[in-house]
Enzyme design. Structure first.
Site, PDB file in Angstrom:
ATOM      1  N   CYS A 110       0.729  -1.314   0.071  1.00  0.00           N
ATOM      2  CA  CYS A 110       0.012  -0.094   0.001  1.00  0.00           C
ATOM      3  C   CYS A 110       0.852   0.973   0.101  1.00  0.00           C
ATOM      4  CB  CYS A 110      -0.979   0.137   1.140  1.00  0.00           C
ATOM      5  SG  CYS A 110      -2.051  -1.406   1.317  1.00  0.00           S
ATOM      6  N   HIS A 244      -2.762   7.192   2.578  1.00  0.00           N
ATOM      7  CA  HIS A 244      -3.500   6.206   1.932  1.00  0.00           C
ATOM      8  C   HIS A 244      -4.848   5.785   2.747  1.00  0.00           C
ATOM      9  CE1 HIS A 244      -3.803   2.157   0.983  1.00  0.00           C
ATOM     10  NE2 HIS A 244      -3.582   1.528   2.113  1.00  0.00           N
ATOM     11  N   ASN A 274     -10.287   0.593   0.067  1.00  0.00           N
ATOM     12  CA  ASN A 274      -8.792   0.528   0.145  1.00  0.00           C
ATOM     13  C   ASN A 274      -8.218  -0.079  -1.374  1.00  0.00           C
ATOM     14  OD1 ASN A 274      -5.879   0.006   0.330  1.00  0.00           O
ATOM     15  ND2 ASN A 274      -6.180  -0.947   2.491  1.00  0.00           N
TER      16      ASN A 274
HETATM   17  N1  ACO Z   1     -18.625  -6.872   9.705  1.00  0.00           N
HETATM   18  C1  ACO Z   1     -19.045  -6.997  10.953  1.00  0.00           C
HETATM   19  N2  ACO Z   1     -18.269  -7.314  11.832  1.00  0.00           N
HETATM   20  C2  ACO Z   1     -17.095  -7.618  11.563  1.00  0.00           C
HETATM   21  C3  ACO Z   1     -16.577  -7.393  10.336  1.00  0.00           C
HETATM   22  C4  ACO Z   1     -17.218  -7.300   9.156  1.00  0.00           C
HETATM   23  N3  ACO Z   1     -17.119  -6.925   8.116  1.00  0.00           N
HETATM   24  N4  ACO Z   1     -15.105  -7.620  10.294  1.00  0.00           N
HETATM   25  C5  ACO Z   1     -14.869  -7.759  11.630  1.00  0.00           C
HETATM   26  N5  ACO Z   1     -15.906  -8.069  12.281  1.00  0.00           N
HETATM   27  C6  ACO Z   1     -16.151  -8.312  14.004  1.00  0.00           C
HETATM   28  C7  ACO Z   1     -15.061  -9.039  14.471  1.00  0.00           C
HETATM   29  O1  ACO Z   1     -15.359 -10.264  14.179  1.00  0.00           O
HETATM   30  C8  ACO Z   1     -15.138  -8.908  15.797  1.00  0.00           C
HETATM   31  O2  ACO Z   1     -16.265  -9.538  16.482  1.00  0.00           O
HETATM   32  P1  ACO Z   1     -16.145  -9.989  17.925  1.00  0.00           P
HETATM   33  O3  ACO Z   1     -15.812  -8.664  18.749  1.00  0.00           O
HETATM   34  O4  ACO Z   1     -17.256 -10.510  18.034  1.00  0.00           O
HETATM   35  O5  ACO Z   1     -14.672 -10.781  17.767  1.00  0.00           O
HETATM   36  C9  ACO Z   1     -15.376  -7.279  15.630  1.00  0.00           C
HETATM   37  O6  ACO Z   1     -15.864  -6.895  14.545  1.00  0.00           O
HETATM   38  C10 ACO Z   1     -14.406  -6.339  15.892  1.00  0.00           C
HETATM   39  O7  ACO Z   1     -13.212  -6.790  15.190  1.00  0.00           O
HETATM   40  P2  ACO Z   1     -11.820  -6.109  15.112  1.00  0.00           P
HETATM   41  O8  ACO Z   1     -10.812  -6.779  14.213  1.00  0.00           O
HETATM   42  O9  ACO Z   1     -11.290  -5.574  16.282  1.00  0.00           O
HETATM   43  O10 ACO Z   1     -12.300  -4.698  14.403  1.00  0.00           O
HETATM   44  P3  ACO Z   1     -11.569  -3.224  14.095  1.00  0.00           P
HETATM   45  O11 ACO Z   1     -12.318  -2.254  14.768  1.00  0.00           O
HETATM   46  O12 ACO Z   1     -10.259  -3.408  14.263  1.00  0.00           O
HETATM   47  O13 ACO Z   1     -11.917  -3.092  12.357  1.00  0.00           O
HETATM   48  C11 ACO Z   1     -10.264  -3.570  10.284  1.00  0.00           C
HETATM   49  C12 ACO Z   1     -11.296  -4.206  11.420  1.00  0.00           C
HETATM   50  C13 ACO Z   1     -11.462  -2.590   9.606  1.00  0.00           C
HETATM   51  C14 ACO Z   1      -9.614  -4.557   9.621  1.00  0.00           C
HETATM   52  C15 ACO Z   1      -9.475  -2.532  11.162  1.00  0.00           C
HETATM   53  O14 ACO Z   1      -8.607  -3.061  12.007  1.00  0.00           O
HETATM   54  C16 ACO Z   1      -8.515  -1.881   9.958  1.00  0.00           C
HETATM   55  O15 ACO Z   1      -8.746  -0.910   9.365  1.00  0.00           O
HETATM   56  N6  ACO Z   1      -7.058  -2.086  10.129  1.00  0.00           N
HETATM   57  C17 ACO Z   1      -6.169  -1.784   9.278  1.00  0.00           C
HETATM   58  C18 ACO Z   1      -6.371  -2.276   7.769  1.00  0.00           C
HETATM   59  C19 ACO Z   1      -5.315  -1.546   6.743  1.00  0.00           C
HETATM   60  O16 ACO Z   1      -4.929  -0.407   7.306  1.00  0.00           O
HETATM   61  N7  ACO Z   1      -4.847  -2.226   5.792  1.00  0.00           N
HETATM   62  C20 ACO Z   1      -3.813  -1.902   5.144  1.00  0.00           C
HETATM   63  C21 ACO Z   1      -2.848  -2.662   4.640  1.00  0.00           C
HETATM   64  S1  ACO Z   1      -3.415  -3.909   3.428  1.00  0.00           S
HETATM   65  C22 ACO Z   1      -2.235  -3.970   2.348  1.00  0.00           C
HETATM   66  O17 ACO Z   1      -1.114  -3.642   2.463  1.00  0.00           O
HETATM   67  C23 ACO Z   1      -2.236  -4.916   1.288  1.00  0.00           C
END
Ligand code: ACO
Length: 317
Positions: A110, A244, A274
């Site tokens: 990314c 990003h 993204n």
């Molecule tokens: N819909 C509903 N619930 C979901 C979803 C979804 N799509 N995805 C996860 N959940 C649930 C999880 O299962 C979890 O449930 P639980 O509490 O019952 O276990 C809850 O939501 C919270 O999960 P988290 O993983 O803690 O959610 P978070 O708020 O961290 O959001 C996310 C997840 C969106 C992936 C976030 O962590 C994020 O944006 N991280 C950064 C991603 C990024 O920047 N990527 C770039 C690099 S990619 C590359 O280089 C190719």
């Protein structure tokens, strides 16, 4: 001598996929995706490849800059999701344009678009190039597991490009690489060698979202502070920060930590998700064509992702 951005281009496929459509096949909701990530919809390829997207964005960037393909000295491209390992995206763009210059790809996930700028800057500094085309192109829909709700809702397809010409617009940069595959990895097909003994890992994005989130916020803040301090600037001197587009909450957390208004950051994640290496050039092209950028404006571009890697640069438009 470094470079000035002469023009920009972007291309996204026509097919719009809204959050509700994803909720038909994974356990998610429009509300969760909007609140936790800030995405309303993304574009997804139905019959185009990452190379097709790259070629169209490149054509548009050349048109915008008034530069002819024959004038190019170098084409650099970035992708993690192209269907083809070889030829590279840059080599296929060269072929499509009918250019004859040197062309190759760089892989830095990314944050790759800023790695392309940094690499291009070296060619300008050595007097080896007068006109350079750079392209980030991704069909992320190819490499997400469409049964994994924690990744398939956050990515989108698209390409962005920029044409660079001699100038003094690339002012400074900061990079951080914390190599390792424990937070993000995208395994390839391991092949069918009868001699190879390791198991195939699923060839999709594996990501520890929370660790990525923490790395992203701290690297954005550290890199921006370092560049401002080194250049004796304050945030008031910066017209826009172009981050990003991975998660709106990452951008909001960084803005909060840096004590900056969120309006300082350009945000379009709600429409594209993204798009990895395409995200910053897509944002730049939108800003350029909307007339948000004036010659002389100072911009900070900042990105993070697989590697792990982060990259930030200070650009005079
Ligand atoms: N819909 C509903 N619930 C979901 C979803 C979804 N799509 N995805 C996860 N959940 C649930 C999880 O299962 C979890 O449930 P639980 O509490 O019952 O276990 C809850 O939501 C919270 O999960 P988290 O993983 O803690 O959610 P978070 O708020 O961290 O959001 C996310 C997840 C969106 C992936 C976030 O962590 C994020 O944006 N991280 C950064 C991603 C990024 O920047 N990527 C770039 C690099 S990619 C590359 O280089 C190719």
């Amino acid at each position: 001598m470094s470079f000035t951005v002469l023009g920009t281009g972007m291309y996204v496929p026509d097919r719009v996929v809204k959050n509700d459509e994803l909720a038909n096949f994974v356990d998610t909701s429009d509300e969760w995706i909007q609140q936790r990530v800030g995405i309303r919809e993304r574009r997804v390829c139905t019959n185009q490849t990452a190379i097709d997207l790259a070629c169209e964005a490149a054509v548009r960037a050349l048109e915008n800059s008034g530069v002819q393909p024959q004038e190019l000295d170098l084409i650099l491209a970035a992708t993690v999701s192209s269907e083809m390992v070889s030829p590279g995206v840059a080599q296929m763009v060269q072929h499509h344009l009918g250019a004859t210059c040197m062309a190759y790809d760089i892989n830095a996930a990314c944050s790759a678009f800023i790695f392309l700028l940094e690499t291009a800057a070296g060619y300008f500094a050595r007097g080896k190039a007068k006109k350079v085309l750079i392209v980030g192109a991704e069909r992320m829909s190819r490499i997400v597991d469409w049964e994994d709700r924690s990744t398939c809702v956050i990515f989108g397809d698209g390409a962005g490009a920029a044409v660079l010409g001699e100038g003094d617009g690339y002012l400074d940069s900061a990079f951080c690489v914390k190599g390792g595959d424990d937070v993000i990895k995208i395994p390839q097909f391991i092949g069918k060698s009868p001699f190879f003994e390791k198991e195939q890992e699923s060839p999709y994005i594996h990501m520890n979202g929370q660790e990525t989130f923490k790395f992203a916020v701290s690297s954005i803040c550290d890199d921006i502070r370092a560049l401002l301090q080194r250049q004796n600037l304050t945030a008031d001197d910066i017209a826009y920060i172009v981050p990003h587009q991975a998660n709106k909450r990452i951008i909001a957390s960084a803005a909060n930590r840096l004590h900056l208004p969120i309006e300082k950051f350009y945000i379009d994640i709600e429409r594209y998700g993204n798009t990895s290496s395409a995200s910053i050039p897509i944002a730049l092209d939108e800003m350029n064509r909307a007339g948000l950028l004036r010659r002389g404006d100072l911009l900070l571009l900042t990105a993070f992702g697989g590697g792990l890697a982060s990259a930030t640069c200070l650009l005079r438009w």
